[in-house]
Design an enzyme around this catalytic site. Structure first.
Site, PDB file in Angstrom:
ATOM      1  N   HIS A 194      -8.955  -8.150 -10.710  1.00  0.00           N
ATOM      2  CA  HIS A 194      -8.997  -9.601 -10.530  1.00  0.00           C
ATOM      3  C   HIS A 194      -8.002  -9.989  -9.441  1.00  0.00           C
ATOM      4  CE1 HIS A 194      -9.843 -13.652 -12.645  1.00  0.00           C
ATOM      5  NE2 HIS A 194      -9.236 -13.920 -11.496  1.00  0.00           N
ATOM      6  N   ASN A 239     -13.965  -9.349 -10.287  1.00  0.00           N
ATOM      7  CA  ASN A 239     -14.087 -10.781 -10.550  1.00  0.00           C
ATOM      8  C   ASN A 239     -14.144 -11.552  -9.240  1.00  0.00           C
ATOM      9  OD1 ASN A 239     -13.743 -13.153 -12.575  1.00  0.00           O
ATOM     10  ND2 ASN A 239     -12.301 -13.602 -10.924  1.00  0.00           N
ATOM     11  N   GLU A 240     -15.180 -12.333  -9.062  1.00  0.00           N
ATOM     12  CA  GLU A 240     -15.321 -13.271  -7.954  1.00  0.00           C
ATOM     13  C   GLU A 240     -15.032 -12.658  -6.584  1.00  0.00           C
ATOM     14  OE1 GLU A 240     -13.088 -16.795  -8.820  1.00  0.00           O
ATOM     15  OE2 GLU A 240     -14.525 -17.423 -10.334  1.00  0.00           O
ATOM     16  N   GLU A 456     -16.367 -17.730 -16.888  1.00  0.00           N
ATOM     17  CA  GLU A 456     -15.357 -18.762 -16.648  1.00  0.00           C
ATOM     18  C   GLU A 456     -16.045 -20.119 -16.614  1.00  0.00           C
ATOM     19  OE1 GLU A 456     -12.774 -18.251 -13.290  1.00  0.00           O
ATOM     20  OE2 GLU A 456     -12.488 -16.112 -13.654  1.00  0.00           O
ATOM     21  N   TRP A 504     -12.353 -20.914 -19.193  1.00  0.00           N
ATOM     22  CA  TRP A 504     -11.181 -20.653 -18.351  1.00  0.00           C
ATOM     23  C   TRP A 504     -10.268 -21.859 -18.481  1.00  0.00           C
ATOM     24  CZ3 TRP A 504      -9.387 -16.466 -15.818  1.00  0.00           C
ATOM     25  CH2 TRP A 504      -8.186 -16.664 -15.128  1.00  0.00           C
ATOM     26  N   GLU A 511      -1.705 -20.807 -11.062  1.00  0.00           N
ATOM     27  CA  GLU A 511      -3.008 -21.082 -10.465  1.00  0.00           C
ATOM     28  C   GLU A 511      -3.010 -20.829  -8.959  1.00  0.00           C
ATOM     29  OE1 GLU A 511      -5.904 -21.500 -11.574  1.00  0.00           O
ATOM     30  OE2 GLU A 511      -5.325 -21.482 -13.675  1.00  0.00           O
ATOM     31  N   TRP A 512      -2.683 -19.589  -8.603  1.00  0.00           N
ATOM     32  CA  TRP A 512      -2.771 -19.139  -7.217  1.00  0.00           C
ATOM     33  C   TRP A 512      -2.063 -20.119  -6.279  1.00  0.00           C
ATOM     34  CZ3 TRP A 512      -3.887 -14.406  -8.166  1.00  0.00           C
ATOM     35  CH2 TRP A 512      -4.808 -14.067  -9.157  1.00  0.00           C
ATOM     36  N   PHE A 520      -5.202 -25.124 -16.431  1.00  0.00           N
ATOM     37  CA  PHE A 520      -6.568 -24.914 -16.901  1.00  0.00           C
ATOM     38  C   PHE A 520      -6.645 -24.470 -18.361  1.00  0.00           C
ATOM     39  CE2 PHE A 520      -7.695 -25.041 -12.474  1.00  0.00           C
ATOM     40  CZ  PHE A 520      -9.055 -25.323 -12.425  1.00  0.00           C
TER      41      PHE A 520
END
EC number: 3.2.1.182
Length: 568
Positions: A194, A239-240, A456, A504, A511-512, A520
């Protein structure tokens, strides 16, 4: 893994990035000089209709409106095999960034080297301290009645150098977490990667820009299968990847922070028109190698499943016209098809091949055969939708990821002047549950109706929202989740094979690019009280929702069963 960006995005870069630079960067390509906000998405020139949109549900209206009691979803709408749970990722929650032998990840390096790229200047050094407080996370899941938990493995925690000798203390941490989940009747779903690649591999050969990463990822995945596969029966390789490639190598707002010279990013030494496709290609090859290995050696009893989790966005035509219908198809295909088409059919969408040309790498025949039809399960990460509008661009226009994304813009407002749905606390998320239903029906009609998990789904609380001054009274999140759970039921009723829903996220986390300013979680993390976990209103609703006795639930969901038990 929700996200938001820190820093200022260059309005002239035209990158088709998904609105989640922490989920904070709407399709960056649409940011005008006036900083108009749009969305993520990629487009393709398919002439075949990508699924029939579902009938519009009751309009949401321009602002949040609470559901009537009879509209609120009930657990007995779903079979007893349908799984409700929550998701997290390693870097966002674990902390302990340099403890017990862990090596630095690209996100450790990015946050420490470029703190100005995080909106509040923070990092994941401590995060939610789940490395030391994982039992509290498990307790929160248990208190909510959740049956599944999706988390990721930190590559550099169990392989500090990316390869070579494993770090036993890191492996012990995940064994302890998995065993605790199972003791409490919660099924672990594991994401192998991830976004947090070992910095050692980034330094050695450029990480996912070099094909060496394929074998190193395979080694990492095999260590996961060997260490945890006796208890973990459900895996997601990546992931993504779409978001990762765009934000990490196109716009450079995520680790490792690369973009073309002249653009505003941490490391303006890359090639924003090629590197996203190169990195994505290597991700797909690594996925294929890991899945082939898994099926050949680590699923002898046939009781385990493996797949990939894709970030997706719903789209509606900007107006009722052929060109905007086609723009919608291109949007869906570039957003979802970039990584989905190869793992289903062995190659990229035709439109990507035709529009991107030699910047999109080719698969060998052997690679195509290895890639196609490998996934047992699919994960869809859904947050929001947009309108797709056809854009005319001259044939001599300089190529960008935007024009690759195919002569379409992504709009929050339709031709009638109405927004696609009410905006949430996070500016890029507009609530549009119908978009999720439509995507699930596309999976059914276009991609063979594979088993799907919503891996998510959620929104963020933000500081200063006058409608939610109490961080524990997250009524907007509750309304959002209730409507989207209902949207999943709509898709199931129309034949989509959906097996579960993961919110999610489980807890507030890093959060990045937005640091800790965007929350979240179903569970509040009180930073002023030792990261104490406190259930929000939405979490308490899930506790009640999940309390229905199994004897009152249907046996199956669409005649499809799912393995939800593990052997200890």
């Amino acid at each position: 893994m929700a996200l938001l960006v820190g820093g200022t995005l260059n309005p002239t870069t035209h990158l088709s990035l998904r609105s989640r630079a922490g989920r904070n960067s709407e399709n960056v390509w649409l940011r005008s000089a006036a900083s108009s906000q749009t969305s993520k998405g990629r487009f393709c020139n398919l002439t075949v209709r990508a699924g029939t949109p579902s009938k519009p549900s009751e309009p949401i209206g321009p602002v949040f409106t609470k559901l009537k009691p009879w509209q609120i979803p009930k657990r007995d709408w779903f079979s007893k095999d349908f799984l409700f749970g929550a998701s997290t990722s390693a870097y966002q929650i674990e902390g302990a960034w340099n403890e017990d032998g862990k090596g630095p990840s690209t996100w450790d390096h990015f946050c420490h080297t470029y703190p100005e790229r995080i909106s509040d200047g923070t990092n994941g050094d401590v995060a939610a301290n789940s490395y030391h407080m994982y039992e509290e996370d498990v307790k929160a899941l248990k208190d909510m009645g959740m049956k599944v938990y999706r988390f990721s493995i930190s590559w550099s925690r169990i392989l500090p150098n990316g390869t070579g000798k494993p770090n036993q203390k890191g492996i012990d941490y995940y064994n302890n977490l998995i065993n605790s989940l199972i003791r409490h009747g919660i099924v672990p779903y594991v994401t192998i990667w991830h976004w947090d690649t070992p910095q050692a591999l980034e330094d050695k050969y450029g990480g996912f820009l070099d094909k060496q990463i394929v074998n190193d990822y395979k080694y990492f995945a095999e260590l996961c299968f060997q260490s945890f596969g006796d208890r973990v029966k459900n895996w997601f390789t990546f992931n993504e990847p779409h978001t990762y490639c765009c934000f990490s190598y196109g716009e450079g707002i995520h680790a490792p922070g690369r973009c073309s010279p002249g653009l505003d990013c941490a490391v303006p030494e890359g090639d924003s028109l090629r590197e996203p496709y190169t990195a994505g290609h290597h991700i797909l090859l690594a996925h294929a190698e890991a899945v082939e290995l898994f099926k050949a050696h680590y699923n002898k009893h046939g009781d385990s499943k493996i797949g990939m989790a894709f970030d997706v966005m719903g789209y509606e035509p900007y107006q009722d016209s052929f060109l905007d219908d086609q723009a919608r198809e291109r949007s869906i295909d570039y957003n979802m098809g970039w990584f989905l088409e190869p793992v289903v059919r062995g190659d990229y969408p035709f439109s990507m091949r035709s529009l991107i040309g030699d910047r999109l790498p080719m698969f060998t025949k052997e690679e195509q055969e290895k890639l196609g039809s490998l996934c047992d399960i699919m994960g869809l990460n859904y947050y929001t939708s947009r309108f797709s509008k056809h854009v005319d661009i001259s044939s001599d226009y300089t190529p960008t990821l935007n024009t690759d994304d195919a002569y379409a813009s992504s709009e929050t407002t339709g031709s009638d002047g109405n927004e696609i749905g009410p905006i949430t606390g996070t500016y890029w998320i507009y609530m549009y549950p119908k978009g999720l239903t439509d995507l699930l029906l596309i999976m059914k009609e276009k991609y063979g109706n594979p088993p799907i998990f919503i891996t998510e789904n959620g929104i963020a609380d933000v500081e200063g929202d006058p409608e939610m001054p109490d961080p524990l009274d997250d009524w907007k999140r509750l309304d959002y989740l209730q409507r989207h759970i209902s949207a999943v039921k709509d898709a199931i009723d129309q034949g989509a094979d959906v097996r579960g829903h993961f919110t999610w996220g489980l807890i507030d986390n890093f959060e990045w690019g937005s640091g800790y300013s965007s929350r979240f979680g179903l569970v509040y993390i009180d930073k002023e009280d030792g990261n104490k976990r406190k259930l929000k209103k939405s979490a308490k609703w899930f506790a009640k929702f999940n309390s229905v006795p199994k004897t009152l639930l249907k046996t199956t969901n669409n005649n499809a069963t799912v393995t939800a038990s593990v052997s200890v």
